[in-house]
Design a protein around this motif. Structure first.
Motif, PDB file in Angstrom:
ATOM      1  N   LEU A  14      16.070  -7.226   6.609  1.00 48.99           N
ATOM      2  CA  LEU A  14      14.870  -7.080   5.798  1.00 48.99           C
ATOM      3  C   LEU A  14      15.173  -6.312   4.518  1.00 48.99           C
ATOM      4  O   LEU A  14      16.093  -5.489   4.473  1.00 48.99           O
ATOM      5  CB  LEU A  14      13.772  -6.362   6.585  1.00 48.99           C
ATOM      6  N   SER A  15      14.393  -6.561   3.504  1.00 45.88           N
ATOM      7  CA  SER A  15      14.508  -5.815   2.245  1.00 45.88           C
ATOM      8  C   SER A  15      13.179  -5.128   1.967  1.00 45.88           C
ATOM      9  O   SER A  15      12.110  -5.613   2.349  1.00 45.88           O
ATOM     10  CB  SER A  15      14.866  -6.755   1.092  1.00 45.88           C
ATOM     11  N   PHE A  16      13.258  -3.978   1.267  1.00 51.65           N
ATOM     12  CA  PHE A  16      12.072  -3.187   0.960  1.00 51.65           C
ATOM     13  C   PHE A  16      11.941  -3.070  -0.554  1.00 51.65           C
ATOM     14  O   PHE A  16      12.895  -2.670  -1.237  1.00 51.65           O
ATOM     15  CB  PHE A  16      12.168  -1.807   1.611  1.00 51.65           C
ATOM     16  N   CYS A  17      10.773  -3.429  -1.068  1.00 49.42           N
ATOM     17  CA  CYS A  17      10.574  -3.489  -2.518  1.00 49.42           C
ATOM     18  C   CYS A  17      10.279  -2.125  -3.135  1.00 49.42           C
ATOM     19  O   CYS A  17      10.343  -1.967  -4.342  1.00 49.42           O
ATOM     20  CB  CYS A  17       9.419  -4.446  -2.843  1.00 49.42           C
ATOM     21  N   ARG A  18       9.932  -1.166  -2.338  1.00 50.08           N
ATOM     22  CA  ARG A  18       9.588   0.152  -2.858  1.00 50.08           C
ATOM     23  C   ARG A  18      10.087   1.203  -1.878  1.00 50.08           C
ATOM     24  O   ARG A  18      10.612   0.872  -0.827  1.00 50.08           O
ATOM     25  CB  ARG A  18       8.073   0.279  -3.031  1.00 50.08           C
ATOM     26  N   ASP A  19       9.916   2.457  -2.247  1.00 52.65           N
ATOM     27  CA  ASP A  19      10.283   3.528  -1.323  1.00 52.65           C
ATOM     28  C   ASP A  19       9.295   3.525  -0.161  1.00 52.65           C
ATOM     29  O   ASP A  19       8.124   3.889  -0.333  1.00 52.65           O
ATOM     30  CB  ASP A  19      10.245   4.889  -2.030  1.00 52.65           C
ATOM     31  N   PRO A  20       9.735   3.103   1.005  1.00 54.72           N
ATOM     32  CA  PRO A  20       8.788   2.966   2.120  1.00 54.72           C
ATOM     33  C   PRO A  20       8.398   4.319   2.704  1.00 54.72           C
ATOM     34  O   PRO A  20       9.216   5.229   2.819  1.00 54.72           O
ATOM     35  CB  PRO A  20       9.572   2.140   3.143  1.00 54.72           C
ATOM     36  N   GLU A  21       7.136   4.429   3.051  1.00 53.88           N
ATOM     37  CA  GLU A  21       6.620   5.632   3.709  1.00 53.88           C
ATOM     38  C   GLU A  21       6.117   5.235   5.092  1.00 53.88           C
ATOM     39  O   GLU A  21       5.150   4.491   5.223  1.00 53.88           O
ATOM     40  CB  GLU A  21       5.488   6.264   2.891  1.00 53.88           C
ATOM     41  N   VAL A  22       6.777   5.733   6.113  1.00 56.09           N
ATOM     42  CA  VAL A  22       6.399   5.421   7.487  1.00 56.09           C
ATOM     43  C   VAL A  22       5.292   6.376   7.918  1.00 56.09           C
ATOM     44  O   VAL A  22       5.501   7.594   7.940  1.00 56.09           O
ATOM     45  CB  VAL A  22       7.608   5.553   8.436  1.00 56.09           C
ATOM     46  N   PRO A  23       4.109   5.866   8.254  1.00 53.54           N
ATOM     47  CA  PRO A  23       2.990   6.737   8.644  1.00 53.54           C
ATOM     48  C   PRO A  23       3.130   7.210  10.083  1.00 53.54           C
ATOM     49  O   PRO A  23       2.278   6.938  10.933  1.00 53.54           O
ATOM     50  CB  PRO A  23       1.775   5.824   8.461  1.00 53.54           C
ATOM     51  N   GLN A  24       4.206   7.922  10.354  1.00 51.50           N
ATOM     52  CA  GLN A  24       4.529   8.289  11.722  1.00 51.50           C
ATOM     53  C   GLN A  24       5.473   9.484  11.694  1.00 51.50           C
ATOM     54  O   GLN A  24       6.109   9.757  10.670  1.00 51.50           O
ATOM     55  CB  GLN A  24       5.195   7.090  12.416  1.00 51.50           C
TER      56      GLN A  24
END
Length: 278
Positions: A133-143
């Motif tokens: 998978l690729s992530f387009c932005r800085d991912p924030e995991v709500p956990q």
């Protein structure tokens, strides 16, 4: 809570190891369950405590994948261990005279090792799915820990294949053990109800009551996590439910097994007397 979990499960492991009367398949599986409960907390809680103390809530990509893999290994292994323990109860109640013949030490070790191996394979499968998978932005995991279901939602790639494989894996690796547990419980309850003596019924329910309590706690909290994540967008509520799933059952398991099991009570009392005399 982390310290209570570690201390409680370590006491169970030590009590079983030091008491030769508890060197039976049931307590062998319980040792592995306690060890896994420690692993689940040690995979998530220390990182959370570091984040709280430093004020830095970030985690590296490699660290995220590693934590997610170990969380899945521990979760699936607990799932399989509960199924194996249900089978052990089934044999003890339905085939008491053949129990020692069926539940040989080699079979017990094989069941635990196969359960661990399948859990590792499934966790690796999920990790490989994340790697593509690729992530387009800085991912924030709500956990408060890296959970697969939340990470995959942050991807900008097409996740249809991933979700399909996950659904199949969950149906196989979680559905089959759960079906085995339900089938074992049905046979156990029907067999116990047919027992003529009330003393036999009480002894049977005493031996399997602890396990049934742990099974209900594990699957109820687990179902709560996925239902809440599907029905609510509140990250706070999801995090609270995840704490109930990943922390609370592991803390309560030692109390359930020690308070409802006479053999564990005696073993823990002997262990505490040994510690006090040192």
């Amino acid at each position: 809570m982390c310290l209570v979990n570690i201390l409680g499960n370590l006491l169970i492991i030590l009590a079983i190891y030091l008491d030769s009367h508890l060197h039976t398949p049931m307590y062998f599986f319980l040792c592995n369950l306690s060890f896994n409960d420690i692993c689940i907390n040690m995979t998530t809680i220390p990182k959370m405590l570091v984040n709280i103390l430093t004020g830095d809530q970030s985690i590296t990509y490699t660290g995220c994948l590693t934590q997610d893999a170990f969380v899945m290994i521990s979760s699936y292994w607990e799932n399989f261990l509960l199924a194996v323990m249900a089978y052990d109860c089934y044999v003890a109640i339905i085939h008491p005279l053949r129990y020692t013949v069926i539940m040989k030490p080699c079979l017990c070790v094989l069941l635990v090792m196969v359960s661990l191996f399948v859990s590792i394979v499934d966790a690796l499968l999920h990790t490989l799915l994340l790697l593509r998978l690729s992530f387009c932005r800085d991912p924030e995991v709500p956990q408060f820990f890296s959970e697969f279901a939340h990470i995959i939602k942050l991807s900008c790639s097409d996740t249809f294949t991933d979700n399909l494989i996950i659904l199949i894996a969950v149906c196989v690796f979680a559905g089959v053990p759960l079906s085995g547990i339900i089938s074992s419980c049905i046979h156990i309850v029907s067999s116990v109800l047919r027992m003529p003596s009330s003393g036999g019924k009480q002894k049977a329910f005493s031996n399997c009551g602890s396990h049934l309590s742990v099974v209900c706690l594990f699957y109820r909290t687990g179902a709560g996590v996925y239902i809440s994540s599907a029905m609510t967008d509140s990250s706070r509520k999801t995090a609270v439910v995840s704490v109930m799933y990943s922390v609370v059952p592991q803390i309560l398991n030692p109390f359930i097994y020690s308070l409802r099991n006479r053999g564990m009570k005696v073993a823990l009392r002997n262990l505490m007397n040994r510690i006090a005399s040192v």
